[in-house]
Design a protein around this motif. Sequence first.
Motif, short mmCIF file in Angstrom:
data_model
loop_
_atom_site.label_atom_id
_atom_site.label_comp_id
_atom_site.label_asym_id
_atom_site.label_seq_id
_atom_site.Cartn_x
_atom_site.Cartn_y
_atom_site.Cartn_z
N ILE A 29 0.84 -1.20 0.00
CA ILE A 29 0.00 0.00 0.00
C ILE A 29 0.88 1.25 0.00
N ARG A 30 1.90 1.25 0.84
CA ARG A 30 2.81 2.41 0.90
C ARG A 30 3.49 2.68 -0.44
N ASN A 31 3.68 1.64 -1.24
CA ASN A 31 4.33 1.79 -2.54
C ASN A 31 3.35 2.07 -3.67
N THR A 32 2.08 2.22 -3.34
CA THR A 32 1.08 2.57 -4.34
C THR A 32 1.32 4.01 -4.79
N PRO A 33 1.27 4.28 -6.08
CA PRO A 33 1.47 5.66 -6.55
C PRO A 33 0.55 6.64 -5.83
N GLY A 34 1.15 7.70 -5.31
CA GLY A 34 0.39 8.74 -4.62
C GLY A 34 0.28 8.56 -3.12
N CYS A 35 0.60 7.38 -2.59
CA CYS A 35 0.54 7.17 -1.14
C CYS A 35 1.82 7.73 -0.52
N ARG A 36 1.67 8.65 0.41
CA ARG A 36 2.82 9.29 1.06
C ARG A 36 3.03 8.81 2.49
N THR A 52 -6.76 3.07 10.29
CA THR A 52 -5.66 3.34 9.37
C THR A 52 -5.65 4.83 9.10
N HIS A 53 -4.46 5.38 9.05
CA HIS A 53 -4.24 6.79 8.75
C HIS A 53 -3.31 6.82 7.55
N SER A 54 -3.81 7.36 6.45
CA SER A 54 -2.98 7.43 5.25
C SER A 54 -3.06 8.82 4.64
N ARG A 55 -1.99 9.19 3.95
CA ARG A 55 -1.95 10.47 3.24
C ARG A 55 -1.66 10.20 1.77
N TRP A 56 -2.40 10.89 0.93
CA TRP A 56 -2.34 10.69 -0.52
C TRP A 56 -2.11 12.02 -1.20
N ASP A 57 -1.40 11.98 -2.33
CA ASP A 57 -1.17 13.19 -3.09
C ASP A 57 -2.49 13.82 -3.54
N SER A 58 -3.47 12.99 -3.85
CA SER A 58 -4.76 13.51 -4.33
C SER A 58 -5.86 12.48 -4.10
N ALA A 59 -7.09 12.94 -4.22
CA ALA A 59 -8.24 12.04 -4.15
C ALA A 59 -8.19 11.04 -5.30
N THR A 60 -7.68 11.46 -6.43
CA THR A 60 -7.56 10.57 -7.58
C THR A 60 -6.63 9.41 -7.27
N LEU A 62 -6.01 8.13 -4.29
CA LEU A 62 -6.73 7.25 -3.38
C LEU A 62 -7.76 6.43 -4.15
N ASP A 63 -8.50 7.07 -5.04
CA ASP A 63 -9.50 6.34 -5.83
C ASP A 63 -8.85 5.27 -6.70
N ASN A 64 -7.69 5.58 -7.27
CA ASN A 64 -6.98 4.58 -8.07
C ASN A 64 -6.59 3.38 -7.22
N TYR A 65 -6.13 3.63 -6.01
CA TYR A 65 -5.81 2.51 -5.10
C TYR A 65 -7.08 1.71 -4.80
N ARG A 66 -8.18 2.41 -4.55
CA ARG A 66 -9.42 1.72 -4.20
C ARG A 66 -9.98 0.90 -5.37
N ARG A 67 -9.50 1.16 -6.59
CA ARG A 67 -9.90 0.38 -7.77
C ARG A 67 -8.84 -0.67 -8.13
N SER A 68 -7.78 -0.77 -7.34
CA SER A 68 -6.67 -1.67 -7.67
C SER A 68 -6.95 -3.12 -7.27
N ALA A 69 -6.18 -4.01 -7.85
CA ALA A 69 -6.25 -5.43 -7.49
C ALA A 69 -5.85 -5.63 -6.03
N LEU A 70 -4.87 -4.86 -5.56
CA LEU A 70 -4.44 -4.97 -4.16
C LEU A 70 -5.59 -4.67 -3.22
#
Length: 106
Positions: A29-36, A52-60, A62-70
């Motif tokens: 998850i930490r290595n997902t693009p945009g996850c800081r 869980t507390h996560s920070r993302w470069d953008s909502a996009t 986060l949405d991309n992660y939420r649509r990922s296979a992971l």
Amino acid sequence: MLTRIVRMTFQPEKVADFLAIFRDSENKIRNTPGCRHLELWQDADVPNVYCTHSRWDSATDLDNYRRSALFGQVWPATKALFAAPPLAFSVYPAGPESTSSPLSTT
């Protein structure tokens, strides 16, 4: 920067299962693009409640992660361990100097 908080209440006997899922997936998850940032918090008073507390470069991002296979693997496995529905929310820093929010204050 978008901050995402997810509060999860687990069946007490399923906490170890959740922790195993989290430990197996946290670096991916930490290595997902945009996850800081990603960290896991445990409630100070209720030991089967975690956030869980996560920070993302953008909502996009986060949405991309939420649509990922992971996410498609991690979330259903985690959700099966809940004792109550999760509470999830996203926030931006507030204040006059903040430029992170997509909303204008004018």
